[in-house]
Design an enzyme around this catalytic site. Structure first.
Site, PDB file in Angstrom:
ATOM      1  N   ASP A  39       0.850  -1.184   0.000  1.00 19.07           N
ATOM      2  CA  ASP A  39       0.000   0.000   0.000  1.00 19.07           C
ATOM      3  C   ASP A  39       0.893   1.243   0.000  1.00 19.07           C
ATOM      4  O   ASP A  39       1.910   1.271   0.697  1.00 19.07           O
ATOM      5  CB  ASP A  39      -0.902  -0.013   1.237  1.00 19.07           C
ATOM      6  CG  ASP A  39      -2.015   1.000   1.151  1.00 19.07           C
ATOM      7  OD1 ASP A  39      -1.710   2.216   1.225  1.00 19.07           O
ATOM      8  OD2 ASP A  39      -3.182   0.611   1.015  1.00 19.07           O
ATOM      9  N   ILE A  40       0.534   2.257  -0.776  1.00 19.59           N
ATOM     10  CA  ILE A  40       1.360   3.464  -0.845  1.00 19.59           C
ATOM     11  C   ILE A  40       1.192   4.360   0.388  1.00 19.59           C
ATOM     12  O   ILE A  40       1.988   5.272   0.600  1.00 19.59           O
ATOM     13  CB  ILE A  40       1.094   4.286  -2.131  1.00 19.59           C
ATOM     14  CG1 ILE A  40      -0.352   4.757  -2.195  1.00 19.59           C
ATOM     15  CG2 ILE A  40       1.478   3.497  -3.367  1.00 19.59           C
ATOM     16  CD1 ILE A  40      -0.614   5.772  -3.289  1.00 19.59           C
ATOM     17  N   HIS A 110     -10.557  -5.395  -3.244  1.00 23.46           N
ATOM     18  CA  HIS A 110      -9.203  -5.514  -2.711  1.00 23.46           C
ATOM     19  C   HIS A 110      -9.284  -5.882  -1.237  1.00 23.46           C
ATOM     20  O   HIS A 110     -10.205  -5.487  -0.529  1.00 23.46           O
ATOM     21  CB  HIS A 110      -8.379  -4.242  -2.924  1.00 23.46           C
ATOM     22  CG  HIS A 110      -8.992  -2.992  -2.380  1.00 23.46           C
ATOM     23  ND1 HIS A 110     -10.080  -2.370  -2.970  1.00 23.46           N
ATOM     24  CD2 HIS A 110      -8.664  -2.223  -1.312  1.00 23.46           C
ATOM     25  CE1 HIS A 110     -10.388  -1.278  -2.290  1.00 23.46           C
ATOM     26  NE2 HIS A 110      -9.549  -1.174  -1.272  1.00 23.46           N
ATOM     27  N   HIS A 112      -7.036  -5.738   2.236  1.00 26.09           N
ATOM     28  CA  HIS A 112      -5.875  -5.209   2.946  1.00 26.09           C
ATOM     29  C   HIS A 112      -5.378  -6.311   3.877  1.00 26.09           C
ATOM     30  O   HIS A 112      -6.176  -6.937   4.580  1.00 26.09           O
ATOM     31  CB  HIS A 112      -6.266  -4.004   3.809  1.00 26.09           C
ATOM     32  CG  HIS A 112      -6.793  -2.843   3.042  1.00 26.09           C
ATOM     33  ND1 HIS A 112      -6.016  -1.754   2.721  1.00 26.09           N
ATOM     34  CD2 HIS A 112      -8.033  -2.587   2.544  1.00 26.09           C
ATOM     35  CE1 HIS A 112      -6.749  -0.872   2.062  1.00 26.09           C
ATOM     36  NE2 HIS A 112      -7.980  -1.351   1.932  1.00 26.09           N
TER      37      HIS A 112
END
Length: 126
Positions: A39-40, A110, A112
């Site tokens: 993750d950015i 998505h 996480h």
């Protein structure tokens, strides 16, 4: 801004662009069913996103329209990512936001995967 998970799939979302190679990502896992990347804006010391290769808006959309092979492959990919990242021994958390009230921001399914510190209670009490 949170999205409506019942809307049609938008092939211009950031994850669709990552899948097509139009936007770079630091991939940590890849197979025929899914890709995973950091993750950015990580929310834990380890924060990896796992996305299916198919065009699915949310978990609801995926579970309704995905093939048995896609669903099994994606679930196995999520587990493989956690094992490969060394998260299993100390524990990890999976999070999939579906829809506006849950705070889903990108209209592509998505998951996480968080780890690397105690993650606290499941939900903040209000």
């Amino acid at each position: 801004m949170p999205i409506d998970a019942t809307l049609p799939y938008d092939d211009q979302n950031i994850f669709a662009k990552i899948l097509r190679g139009e936007i770079p990502s630091t991939r940590v896992y890849e197979d025929e069913w899914a890709i995973a990347f950091h993750d950015i804006a990580p929310q834990a010391p380890q924060h990896i996103l796992v996305i299916p290769r198919g065009a699915y808006v949310s978990w609801d959309d995926f579970s309704a329209r995905g093939s048995d092979a896609e669903i099994a492959g994606f679930v196995r990919a999520v587990g493989a990512v956690a094992r490969q990242a060394g998260m299993v021994a100390d524990g990890y958390r999976l999070l999939a936001n579906i829809g506006q009230d849950a705070g889903q921001v990108v209209p592509h399914l998505h998951v996480h995967v968080f780890a690397g510190q105690p993650l606290g209670p499941m939900l903040a009490r209000t």
